[in-house]
Motif scaffolding. Structure first.
Motif, short mmCIF file in Angstrom:
data_model
loop_
_atom_site.label_atom_id
_atom_site.label_comp_id
_atom_site.label_asym_id
_atom_site.label_seq_id
_atom_site.Cartn_x
_atom_site.Cartn_y
_atom_site.Cartn_z
N THR A 253 0.83 -1.21 0.00
CA THR A 253 0.00 0.00 0.00
C THR A 253 0.86 1.25 0.00
N ASP A 255 3.89 1.53 -1.13
CA ASP A 255 4.51 1.63 -2.45
C ASP A 255 3.52 2.18 -3.48
N ARG A 256 2.27 1.74 -3.39
CA ARG A 256 1.26 2.23 -4.34
C ARG A 256 1.01 3.73 -4.12
N TRP A 257 0.96 4.14 -2.86
CA TRP A 257 0.77 5.56 -2.57
C TRP A 257 1.91 6.39 -3.15
N ARG A 258 3.12 5.85 -3.04
CA ARG A 258 4.27 6.59 -3.57
C ARG A 258 4.18 6.68 -5.09
N GLN A 259 3.72 5.61 -5.72
CA GLN A 259 3.54 5.64 -7.17
C GLN A 259 2.45 6.64 -7.55
N ASP A 260 1.36 6.68 -6.77
CA ASP A 260 0.27 7.63 -7.03
C ASP A 260 0.76 9.08 -6.96
N ARG A 262 3.73 10.35 -7.72
CA ARG A 262 4.91 10.69 -8.53
C ARG A 262 4.71 11.99 -9.30
N PRO A 376 3.69 11.42 -0.22
CA PRO A 376 4.48 10.18 -0.19
C PRO A 376 5.99 10.40 -0.12
N ASP A 377 6.46 11.56 -0.58
CA ASP A 377 7.90 11.83 -0.57
C ASP A 377 8.34 12.63 0.65
N GLY A 433 9.20 1.76 3.22
CA GLY A 433 8.70 2.30 1.97
C GLY A 433 8.66 3.82 1.93
#
Length: 523
Positions: A253, A255-260, A262, A376-377, A433
């Protein structure tokens, strides 16, 4: 009060329909529904522009709706209309403090004193503001003036003892506090605060057993006079809901948030400075904030009010859930981030050379999943300190009671609070993550530059020489944290191992804290 003010107030009071509209606006304001409140206040103030209270409440709703220039304009109008109304001027000054316009706040308090020099509350409010700004001698003058006009005013006698303590005159402060307590003041706030301060003074005088006795009396008074039971229920319910969310969260989850995120854009690189209260968070914040390329914010309301509260309104039956976080669209997240930045930066009030923003606020550590969903970052900085010192220090705090600090009314409650918040951090660290760093209070005071450099470089910036003298720049700031007095001095080691003087009193919570001492490296 000007004749136009009296006239408009009489007009609105003569119209039941308009009084009902005003009451409805007040209900919106109290419930945190700031947009509809602001609309109603705009219309009411337009019709009855001479009513100072309308402008004050309009300012409060404008702040809630992050319309800060409008809030300032409304407060200025309130000050003009309330030129002879000392209580209203004090209220306006308090709102200016919330608006972080501290010079305007001071001026409002000074106007209140000028409007009614016999109004003790105005004198003491100004004194408290001046003391926060390290103008202790000026604060002393306000208190002496208040006592000249009202020699038996218990609140003024208490504050004079507080200033004696601030001046390091603890023997004199002890005498004054014992005499005040013996006089049996009726004011419940004075009754509890005088006992609490006596405990703090006795601690500094090397009398730990007596200190704990008076702290215990102070806490008992607060527990029986405040709505502590209801606040404890809110805290416990929030903790239960949070534990459900934390159990469901996993690395996929995150990792997906971080991808969202970007494609997200931000005005500055963001660092969240969390940890448990009394873990050295303010010290780290002041060290980072002394860097010319860092804007450090001391316990701002922005994240909790514009993000967390928006996601979990007070009338929500379920509270915040992982499903709810996952369901947030990109547009919803962008709107929440926009409100966060607008609230934090106060409409562009930024340092010209700033590259990094540090949002320092310990309590939102419990909302780390929300931080990572929105940002996320974000760089997460967690100060650590010996759990026994943390719990003891929390117990020593005299705070306005909320659901967030109600546990500090007992050592057992403070230990439970530490466990609850550290469970969040230990769980988040295990999931991973995201970018994080821990820093120890003990390491900071042992070698400030080495540890300060390590944390500063984590934010992406090099160490700056003026960070070593953070206490110089701290003297120019209004610090909201309870440690505002301490951070204007060089770092010291006196608070390390403080718990050992209270080992006997801490004995009942030692087993509770033992696994956290081990997990955090303090065994």
């Amino acid at each position: 009060m000007a004749s136009s003010s009296i006239g408009d107030l009489a007009k609105i009071q003569a119209e039941p329909r308009e009084i009902a509209r005003w009451q409805k606006a007040q209900q919106h304001l109290l419930a945190g529904r700031h947009a509809p409140a602001l609309q109603s206040y705009r219309e009411l103030a337009n019709r009855f522009p001479g009513v100072a209270q309308l402008w004050l409440e309009l300012a409060m709703s404008a702040m809630g709706d992050i319309e800060f220039p409008l809030a300032h304009e409304a407060l200025q109008r309130c000050l003009e209309l309330a030129a002879t109304d000392a209580p209203m001027l004090v209220l306006a000054g308090e709102q200016y403090q919330r608006l972080q316009r501290f010079d305007d706040a001071r001026k409002a308090f000074e106007l209140a004193v000028a409007a009614d020099p016999n109004f003790t509350h105005a004198q003491l409010t100004l004194a408290a503001h001046l003391e926060r700004m390290r103008r202790v001698d000026d604060a002393w003058g306000c208190v002496e003036e208040a006592l000249k006009r009202a020699p038996n005013a218990a609140a003024a006698i208490y504050f004079r003892a507080f200033l004696l303590h601030r001046r390091g005159q603890n023997v004199e402060a002890e005498t004054a506090l014992r005499e005040l307590i013996k006089s049996a003041p009726q004011d419940l706030g004075v009754k509890s605060s005088s006992r609490h301060l006596l405990g703090v003074v006795l601690d500094e005088l090397g009398k730990p057993a007596e200190a704990m006795h008076w702290l215990g009396e102070a806490k008992a008074l607060v527990r029986h006079t405040a709505n502590a039971v209801a606040l404890q229920k809110i805290y416990d319910q929030t903790d239960r809901r949070r534990r459900v969310l934390m159990a469901e969260l996993n690395r996929a989850t995150i990792d997906r948030w971080r991808q969202d995120g970007r494609a997200d854009t931000h005005p500055y690189r963001l660092a969240f400075l969390g940890g448990h209260p009394r873990s050295g968070t303010t010290l780290v914040e002041q060290i980072l904030g002394a860097h010319p390329a860092i804007m450090a914010f001391d316990e701002p309301e922005a994240f909790m009010r514009e993000v967390v509260t928006a996601l979990t309104p007070s009338d929500s039956a379920r509270g915040l859930t992982l499903d709810g976080l996952n369901a947030l669209s990109a547009a919803q997240r962008q709107n929440l981030r926009h409100r966060y930045w607008k609230s934090l930066l106060r409409d562009g009030n930024a340092t010209p050379d700033a590259q990094v923003v540090v949002d320092k606020n310990p309590s939102p550590t419990s909302s780390l999943p929300v931080w990572l969903r929105m940002f996320p970052d974000v760089k997460v900085i967690i100060p650590l300190r010996d759990p026994r010192d943390v719990v003891l220090s929390c117990y020593f705090q005299n705070l306005t009671l909320t659901a967030g600090n109600v546990n500090f009314l007992s050592l057992q409650g403070a230990a439970q609070h530490f466990a609850d918040l550290m469970d969040v951090w230990l769980r988040m660290k295990a999931i991973g993550g995201f970018d994080w760093i821990e820093t120890r209070y003990e390491s900071v005071v042992e070698n400030l530059e080495a540890e300060g450099r390590r944390v500063t470089e984590f934010t992406g910036l090099p160490w700056h020489a003026q960070q070593a003298k953070f206490y110089e720049s701290a003297k120019t700031k209004f610090v909201f944290a309870p440690t505002y007095h301490d951070v204007t001095k060089p770092a010291h080691k006196r608070a390390i191992g403080r718990w050992e003087k209270y080992a006997e009193q801490l004995a009942p919570v030692m087993e509770k804290l033992r696994p956290y001492c081990e997990a955090l490296g303090y065994s």
